[in-house]
Motif scaffolding. Structure first.
Motif, PDB file in Angstrom:
ATOM      1  N   PRO A  15      -1.322  34.691  14.858  1.00  0.00           N
ATOM      2  CA  PRO A  15       0.032  34.220  15.170  1.00  0.00           C
ATOM      3  C   PRO A  15       0.978  35.354  15.578  1.00  0.00           C
ATOM      4  O   PRO A  15       1.910  35.154  16.346  1.00  0.00           O
ATOM      5  CB  PRO A  15       0.513  33.578  13.873  1.00  0.00           C
ATOM      6  N   ASP A  16       0.742  36.565  15.085  1.00  0.00           N
ATOM      7  CA  ASP A  16       1.582  37.718  15.409  1.00  0.00           C
ATOM      8  C   ASP A  16       1.082  38.487  16.629  1.00  0.00           C
ATOM      9  O   ASP A  16       1.585  39.568  16.923  1.00  0.00           O
ATOM     10  CB  ASP A  16       1.643  38.672  14.212  1.00  0.00           C
ATOM     11  N   GLY A  17       0.095  37.972  17.313  1.00  0.00           N
ATOM     12  CA  GLY A  17      -0.510  38.660  18.451  1.00  0.00           C
ATOM     13  C   GLY A  17      -1.940  39.043  18.119  1.00  0.00           C
ATOM     14  O   GLY A  17      -2.330  39.057  16.949  1.00  0.00           O
ATOM     15  N   PRO A  18      -2.733  39.373  19.121  1.00  0.00           N
ATOM     16  CA  PRO A  18      -4.147  39.670  18.886  1.00  0.00           C
ATOM     17  C   PRO A  18      -4.348  40.875  17.966  1.00  0.00           C
ATOM     18  O   PRO A  18      -3.607  41.841  18.019  1.00  0.00           O
ATOM     19  CB  PRO A  18      -4.705  39.958  20.266  1.00  0.00           C
ATOM     20  N   THR A  19      -5.371  40.775  17.125  1.00  0.00           N
ATOM     21  CA  THR A  19      -5.785  41.876  16.267  1.00  0.00           C
ATOM     22  C   THR A  19      -7.015  42.503  16.916  1.00  0.00           C
ATOM     23  O   THR A  19      -7.937  41.798  17.302  1.00  0.00           O
ATOM     24  CB  THR A  19      -6.151  41.360  14.862  1.00  0.00           C
ATOM     25  N   ARG A  20      -7.008  43.840  17.020  1.00  0.00           N
ATOM     26  CA  ARG A  20      -8.112  44.544  17.678  1.00  0.00           C
ATOM     27  C   ARG A  20      -8.757  45.528  16.720  1.00  0.00           C
ATOM     28  O   ARG A  20      -8.056  46.241  16.008  1.00  0.00           O
ATOM     29  CB  ARG A  20      -7.602  45.274  18.915  1.00  0.00           C
ATOM     30  N   HIS A  21     -10.092  45.565  16.728  1.00  0.00           N
ATOM     31  CA  HIS A  21     -10.867  46.495  15.907  1.00  0.00           C
ATOM     32  C   HIS A  21     -11.790  47.271  16.839  1.00  0.00           C
ATOM     33  O   HIS A  21     -12.631  46.680  17.510  1.00  0.00           O
ATOM     34  CB  HIS A  21     -11.694  45.751  14.857  1.00  0.00           C
ATOM     35  N   LEU A  22     -11.630  48.585  16.884  1.00  0.00           N
ATOM     36  CA  LEU A  22     -12.416  49.437  17.783  1.00  0.00           C
ATOM     37  C   LEU A  22     -13.728  49.870  17.144  1.00  0.00           C
ATOM     38  O   LEU A  22     -13.789  50.086  15.927  1.00  0.00           O
ATOM     39  CB  LEU A  22     -11.607  50.670  18.160  1.00  0.00           C
ATOM     40  N   HIS A  23     -14.766  50.029  17.978  1.00  0.00           N
ATOM     41  CA  HIS A  23     -16.097  50.444  17.507  1.00  0.00           C
ATOM     42  C   HIS A  23     -16.711  51.423  18.495  1.00  0.00           C
ATOM     43  O   HIS A  23     -16.404  51.406  19.685  1.00  0.00           O
ATOM     44  CB  HIS A  23     -17.001  49.227  17.332  1.00  0.00           C
ATOM     45  N   THR A  24     -17.622  52.254  17.991  1.00  0.00           N
ATOM     46  CA  THR A  24     -18.225  53.298  18.815  1.00  0.00           C
ATOM     47  C   THR A  24     -19.455  52.845  19.596  1.00  0.00           C
ATOM     48  O   THR A  24     -19.836  53.495  20.560  1.00  0.00           O
ATOM     49  CB  THR A  24     -18.630  54.509  17.952  1.00  0.00           C
ATOM     50  N   GLU A  36     -17.203  39.381  10.662  1.00  0.00           N
ATOM     51  CA  GLU A  36     -15.997  38.599  10.960  1.00  0.00           C
ATOM     52  C   GLU A  36     -16.278  37.107  10.929  1.00  0.00           C
ATOM     53  O   GLU A  36     -15.438  36.326  10.489  1.00  0.00           O
ATOM     54  CB  GLU A  36     -15.422  38.976  12.330  1.00  0.00           C
ATOM     55  N   LYS A  37     -17.438  36.701  11.395  1.00  0.00           N
ATOM     56  CA  LYS A  37     -17.787  35.272  11.409  1.00  0.00           C
ATOM     57  C   LYS A  37     -17.728  34.667  10.010  1.00  0.00           C
ATOM     58  O   LYS A  37     -17.387  33.501   9.860  1.00  0.00           O
ATOM     59  CB  LYS A  37     -19.187  35.064  11.984  1.00  0.00           C
ATOM     60  N   THR A  38     -18.064  35.439   8.999  1.00  0.00           N
ATOM     61  CA  THR A  38     -18.077  34.909   7.639  1.00  0.00           C
ATOM     62  C   THR A  38     -16.713  34.980   6.965  1.00  0.00           C
ATOM     63  O   THR A  38     -16.498  34.294   5.967  1.00  0.00           O
ATOM     64  CB  THR A  38     -19.100  35.661   6.759  1.00  0.00           C
ATOM     65  N   SER A  39     -15.788  35.780   7.513  1.00  0.00           N
ATOM     66  CA  SER A  39     -14.522  35.980   6.810  1.00  0.00           C
ATOM     67  C   SER A  39     -13.275  35.517   7.556  1.00  0.00           C
ATOM     68  O   SER A  39     -12.238  35.300   6.937  1.00  0.00           O
ATOM     69  CB  SER A  39     -14.356  37.461   6.448  1.00  0.00           C
ATOM     70  N   THR A  40     -13.350  35.343   8.858  1.00  0.00           N
ATOM     71  CA  THR A  40     -12.142  35.029   9.621  1.00  0.00           C
ATOM     72  C   THR A  40     -11.816  33.540   9.604  1.00  0.00           C
ATOM     73  O   THR A  40     -12.716  32.700   9.479  1.00  0.00           O
ATOM     74  CB  THR A  40     -12.251  35.516  11.082  1.00  0.00           C
ATOM     75  N   THR A  41     -10.544  33.243   9.749  1.00  0.00           N
ATOM     76  CA  THR A  41     -10.114  31.852   9.928  1.00  0.00           C
ATOM     77  C   THR A  41      -9.892  31.551  11.407  1.00  0.00           C
ATOM     78  O   THR A  41      -9.601  30.418  11.764  1.00  0.00           O
ATOM     79  CB  THR A  41      -8.813  31.571   9.152  1.00  0.00           C
ATOM     80  N   ALA A  42     -10.045  32.569  12.239  1.00  0.00           N
ATOM     81  CA  ALA A  42      -9.875  32.393  13.689  1.00  0.00           C
ATOM     82  C   ALA A  42     -10.980  31.493  14.239  1.00  0.00           C
ATOM     83  O   ALA A  42     -12.064  31.398  13.677  1.00  0.00           O
ATOM     84  CB  ALA A  42      -9.911  33.748  14.394  1.00  0.00           C
ATOM     85  N   ASN A  43     -10.691  30.845  15.355  1.00  0.00           N
ATOM     86  CA  ASN A  43     -11.697  29.984  15.984  1.00  0.00           C
ATOM     87  C   ASN A  43     -12.371  30.658  17.173  1.00  0.00           C
ATOM     88  O   ASN A  43     -13.176  30.053  17.859  1.00  0.00           O
ATOM     89  CB  ASN A  43     -11.071  28.650  16.410  1.00  0.00           C
ATOM     90  N   ARG A  44     -12.011  31.945  17.401  1.00  0.00           N
ATOM     91  CA  ARG A  44     -12.584  32.663  18.538  1.00  0.00           C
ATOM     92  C   ARG A  44     -12.658  34.157  18.193  1.00  0.00           C
ATOM     93  O   ARG A  44     -11.740  34.712  17.595  1.00  0.00           O
ATOM     94  CB  ARG A  44     -11.696  32.452  19.765  1.00  0.00           C
ATOM     95  N   ILE A  45     -13.752  34.779  18.584  1.00  0.00           N
ATOM     96  CA  ILE A  45     -13.919  36.233  18.469  1.00  0.00           C
ATOM     97  C   ILE A  45     -14.350  36.722  19.841  1.00  0.00           C
ATOM     98  O   ILE A  45     -15.358  36.260  20.378  1.00  0.00           O
ATOM     99  CB  ILE A  45     -14.993  36.611  17.430  1.00  0.00           C
ATOM    100  N   THR A  46     -13.592  37.641  20.401  1.00  0.00           N
ATOM    101  CA  THR A  46     -13.907  38.171  21.716  1.00  0.00           C
ATOM    102  C   THR A  46     -14.355  39.626  21.571  1.00  0.00           C
ATOM    103  O   THR A  46     -13.715  40.403  20.871  1.00  0.00           O
ATOM    104  CB  THR A  46     -12.682  38.102  22.649  1.00  0.00           C
ATOM    105  N   VAL A  47     -15.452  39.967  22.237  1.00  0.00           N
ATOM    106  CA  VAL A  47     -15.924  41.346  22.276  1.00  0.00           C
ATOM    107  C   VAL A  47     -15.576  41.891  23.659  1.00  0.00           C
ATOM    108  O   VAL A  47     -15.909  41.278  24.674  1.00  0.00           O
ATOM    109  CB  VAL A  47     -17.448  41.440  22.037  1.00  0.00           C
ATOM    110  N   GLU A  48     -14.888  43.026  23.670  1.00  0.00           N
ATOM    111  CA  GLU A  48     -14.514  43.663  24.927  1.00  0.00           C
ATOM    112  C   GLU A  48     -15.140  45.051  25.016  1.00  0.00           C
ATOM    113  O   GLU A  48     -15.368  45.695  23.994  1.00  0.00           O
ATOM    114  CB  GLU A  48     -12.994  43.790  25.038  1.00  0.00           C
ATOM    115  N   LYS A  49     -15.404  45.474  26.241  1.00  0.00           N
ATOM    116  CA  LYS A  49     -15.995  46.788  26.494  1.00  0.00           C
ATOM    117  C   LYS A  49     -15.142  47.511  27.534  1.00  0.00           C
ATOM    118  O   LYS A  49     -14.661  46.895  28.491  1.00  0.00           O
ATOM    119  CB  LYS A  49     -17.424  46.623  27.010  1.00  0.00           C
ATOM    120  N   TRP A  50     -14.960  48.813  27.328  1.00  0.00           N
ATOM    121  CA  TRP A  50     -14.223  49.643  28.274  1.00  0.00           C
ATOM    122  C   TRP A  50     -15.143  49.994  29.439  1.00  0.00           C
ATOM    123  O   TRP A  50     -16.166  50.644  29.264  1.00  0.00           O
ATOM    124  CB  TRP A  50     -13.758  50.917  27.574  1.00  0.00           C
ATOM    125  N   VAL A  51     -14.794  49.539  30.645  1.00  0.00           N
ATOM    126  CA  VAL A  51     -15.603  49.795  31.836  1.00  0.00           C
ATOM    127  C   VAL A  51     -14.665  50.062  33.009  1.00  0.00           C
ATOM    128  O   VAL A  51     -13.701  49.317  33.212  1.00  0.00           O
ATOM    129  CB  VAL A  51     -16.508  48.583  32.172  1.00  0.00           C
TER     130      VAL A  51
END
Length: 71
Positions: A15-24, A36-51
């Motif tokens: 509700p406050d805007g997207p939450t982002r978690h960075l990974h290596t 995240e699938k087991t703990s989030t209440t969100a209905n969508r998880i998006t994976v993004e890649k820097w390209v």
């Protein structure tokens, strides 16, 4: 802009805007998605890649009545 040190990220709607978690790495990102699938209440998880100088959607998980589905 140069390539970030953590070129993978998970984006969760909030509700406050997207939450982002960075990974290596892809592997670390996919492990984080499973957690995240087991703990989030969100209905969508998006994976993004820097390209090519920008973030782009790589994979999206959507919660359905049957569980999570990759799109």
């Amino acid at each position: 802009m140069s390539r970030p040190s953590k070129p993978w990220r998970i984006v969760l709607p909030s509700p406050d805007g997207p939450t982002r978690h960075l990974h290596t790495s892809e592997a670390a990102t996919l492990r984080a998605v499973e957690a995240e699938k087991t703990s989030t209440t969100a209905n969508r998880i998006t994976v993004e890649k820097w390209v090519d100088g920008h973030w782009g959607e790589w994979l999206r998980w959507v919660r359905t009545d049957q569980g999570w589905t990759a799109q």
